[in-house]
Design an enzyme around this catalytic site. Structure first.
Site, mmCIF file in Angstrom:
data_model
loop_
_atom_site.group_PDB
_atom_site.id
_atom_site.type_symbol
_atom_site.label_atom_id
_atom_site.label_comp_id
_atom_site.label_asym_id
_atom_site.label_seq_id
_atom_site.Cartn_x
_atom_site.Cartn_y
_atom_site.Cartn_z
ATOM 1 N N TYR A 59 -1.570 -3.648 -16.911
ATOM 2 C CA TYR A 59 -1.347 -3.871 -15.478
ATOM 3 C C TYR A 59 -0.093 -3.148 -14.996
ATOM 4 O O TYR A 59 -0.117 -2.395 -14.019
ATOM 5 C CB TYR A 59 -1.230 -5.368 -15.211
ATOM 6 C CG TYR A 59 -1.049 -5.727 -13.760
ATOM 7 C CD1 TYR A 59 -2.124 -5.674 -12.878
ATOM 8 C CD2 TYR A 59 0.190 -6.124 -13.267
ATOM 9 C CE1 TYR A 59 -1.968 -6.010 -11.543
ATOM 10 C CE2 TYR A 59 0.360 -6.455 -11.938
ATOM 11 C CZ TYR A 59 -0.717 -6.400 -11.080
ATOM 12 O OH TYR A 59 -0.553 -6.721 -9.746
ATOM 13 N N LYS A 99 0.215 0.135 -12.399
ATOM 14 C CA LYS A 99 0.928 0.069 -11.124
ATOM 15 C C LYS A 99 2.060 1.090 -11.060
ATOM 16 O O LYS A 99 2.350 1.652 -9.994
ATOM 17 C CB LYS A 99 1.457 -1.346 -10.901
ATOM 18 C CG LYS A 99 0.348 -2.396 -10.731
ATOM 19 C CD LYS A 99 -0.559 -2.100 -9.556
ATOM 20 C CE LYS A 99 -1.514 -3.243 -9.268
ATOM 21 N NZ LYS A 99 -2.381 -2.982 -8.095
#
Length: 264
Positions: free
Chosen positions: A155, A159
């Site tokens: 994750y 990002k």
């Protein structure tokens, strides 16, 4: 034949719930026509029914990691509204596991939606923006893209990459009238965070964030709306942490801050 020349159109991915839905509703309140895209057909249909603005919005089932589905969604938006002025790449997934327990399949699933999806959608919808003279793209990253944290190898990396992808697009598309920016939300009050964040985790965040609370989906939507507006007409290639000061606090000690506040 419908005249689309004076109608502003926004496309929001991951729009069936949470931050994405609130962003879509912000655009509706500000007189945009809006395409809500989501992979969850059931929740998307429920949102469209609940918002009840059939003349101003369309719900499109779309897996943003699938090039053919993105192309089909772009065609549907053009058929319905005739133009695109704003794109918000909000669709995202997460796997919160220790690094050595994260499988390659899980890694690829997260990267496919969070990074590949933004690439595919920006390419598809920016091409449509060019036909009407330009527009704005806002990507939804995360504070996890600015600072590392536990259980976020896929994750957080996705990002961080999304933040740099934003800058790549800003450099090239800015020259043709399309501004591209990204926000990095801190913890936000959503149904998902309420389910996932334990009382202890929430307390940790409250201690670490200088404003002492989670953000709201409305605050995220307002930041996105600003970046898509003419008020942000010279802002391009920027990351704005909408996080209550979380990133700025760094390794600041909450106890010291509390003592400062309590001091006479």
């Amino acid at each position: 034949m419908t005249d689309h020349s004076s109608t502003r159109v926004a496309v929001v991915t991951g729009a069936a719930r949470g931050i994405g839905r609130t962003i879509g509703e912000w655009f509706l309140r500000h007189h945009y026509k809006v395409a809500f895209l989501d992979v969850d057909q059931t929740t998307l249909d429920a949102a469209v029914l609940d918002i009840a603005r059939p003349d101003d919005m369309i719900g499109i089932h779309c897996d943003v990691s699938d090039p053919s589905q993105v192309a089909r969604a772009a065609a549907q938006v053009m058929a319905q509204f005739g133009r695109v002025d704003a794109l918000v790449n909000n669709a995202g997934v997460a796997v919160f596991k220790p690094i050595l327990e994260t499988t390659f399949e899980e890694w690829r699933t997260v990267l496919a939606t969070n990074l590949d999806g933004a690439f595919l959608c920006t390419n598809a919808f920016a091409a449509l923006m060019l036909k009407s003279g330009g527009g704005a793209v806002v990507n939804i990253a995360s504070i996890s893209g600015l600072r590392a944290s536990t259980l976020r190898v896929a994750y957080g990396t996705s990002k961080a990459a999304l933040i740099h992808l934003t800058k790549q697009y800003a450099v090239e598309l800015g020259a043709v009238g399309i501004r591209v920016n990204v926000i990095a939300p801190g913890p936000v009050e959503t149904e998902m965070s309420k389910r996932v964040h334990s009382a202890a985790i929430r307390s940790d965040y409250y201690d670490t964030i200088p404003l002492g609370r989670y953000g709201t989906t409305e605050e995220m939507a307002s930041a996105v709306g600003f970046l898509c507006s003419e008020n942000a007409s010279f802002i391009n290639g920027q990351v704005i942490a909408v996080d209550g000061g979380f990133d700025a606090a760094g390794v600041g000690l909450p106890t010291l801050r509390r003592n400062m506040v309590d001091a006479p």
